[in-house]
Design a protein around this motif. Structure first.
Motif, PDB file in Angstrom:
ATOM      1  N   LYS A   2       0.374  -1.163   0.009  1.00 57.88           N
ATOM      2  CA  LYS A   2      -0.170   0.300  -0.198  1.00 57.88           C
ATOM      3  C   LYS A   2       0.991   1.325   0.271  1.00 57.88           C
ATOM      4  N   SER A   4       2.106   4.397   0.843  1.00 64.27           N
ATOM      5  CA  SER A   4       2.628   5.341   2.096  1.00 64.27           C
ATOM      6  C   SER A   4       1.734   6.349   2.696  1.00 64.27           C
ATOM      7  N   CYS A   6      -1.435   7.967   0.661  1.00 68.99           N
ATOM      8  CA  CYS A   6      -2.919   7.385   1.150  1.00 68.99           C
ATOM      9  C   CYS A   6      -3.549   6.574   0.961  1.00 68.99           C
ATOM     10  N   ALA A   7      -2.040   5.265   1.062  1.00 67.57           N
ATOM     11  CA  ALA A   7      -3.269   4.182   1.334  1.00 67.57           C
ATOM     12  C   ALA A   7      -3.615   3.184   0.252  1.00 67.57           C
ATOM     13  N   SER A   8      -3.470   4.384  -0.582  1.00 69.30           N
ATOM     14  CA  SER A   8      -3.728   2.940  -1.903  1.00 69.30           C
ATOM     15  C   SER A   8      -2.751   2.148  -2.751  1.00 69.30           C
ATOM     16  N   CYS A  31       2.669   5.406  -6.487  1.00 67.24           N
ATOM     17  CA  CYS A  31       1.515   5.181  -6.094  1.00 67.24           C
ATOM     18  C   CYS A  31       0.782   5.364  -7.121  1.00 67.24           C
TER      19      CYS A  31
END
Ligand code: ZN
Length: 161
Positions: A2, A4, A6-8, A31
């Motif tokens: 994921k 770091s 936005c956790a997408s 990302c």
């Protein structure tokens, strides 16, 4: 992996390279959602080995303790420090390859005796007498005959090769 930021979960690897002589891989990731770039490392995990003593107490495996015991057993024999270190390194490797991170002192003792049996009889018997705490002559003689058996079987193996 994921992001770091936005956790997408929508991230991609943009670069991979070996670091510390192949002991780790460093990856640059990007990302796709927010464009954030971050780095991850992948390493071989060496779990800490827990030793369960005869009295049930658990403690961390100590390479130094094992070495000290071996140096004592090999004092004034022809066994070299390098050979001792090799025995310990082999044992450590074997323990690390075990699926179970917990190991009993008797298992370690067996591995040491296996290693010493191939190196030096005096050292083997010394270690065995401390480790097995022979209470009678019969136990001691049994141990000695086992060494001899092992020696014979090693010789047979050698002649086959
Ligand atoms: Zn992101």
């Amino acid at each position: 992996m994921k992001c770091s930021q936005c956790a997408s979960a929508d991230t991609k690897v943009i670069e991979s390279r070996d670091v510390t002589e192949g002991q780790a891989i460093r990856r640059r990731r990007s990302c796709n959602a927010c464009g954030h770039r971050f780095t991850t490392y992948e390493r071989v995990e060496h779990p800490q080995i827990i030793v369960i003593k005869n009295n049930g107490v658990r403690e961390l495996f100590s390479r130094e303790k094992l070495l000290a015991g071996l140096y004592r057993a090999c004092e004034k024999t022809t066994v070299t420090n390098l050979q001792i270190e090799q025995v310990v390194a082999d044992i450590e490797k074997e323990l690390q390859q075990c699926a179970d991170p917990e190991v009993s002192t008797s298992k370690i003792g067996d591995l040491v005796m296996e290693g010493l049996a191939n190196l030096n009889e005096v050292a083997y018997v010394r270690f065995a007498s401390v480790y097995r705490r022979f209470t009678d002559i019969a136990g001691f003689e049994q141990e000695l005959s086992q060494i001899k058996e092992k020696k014979t079987s090693t010789k047979i193996k050698k002649t086959k090769v």
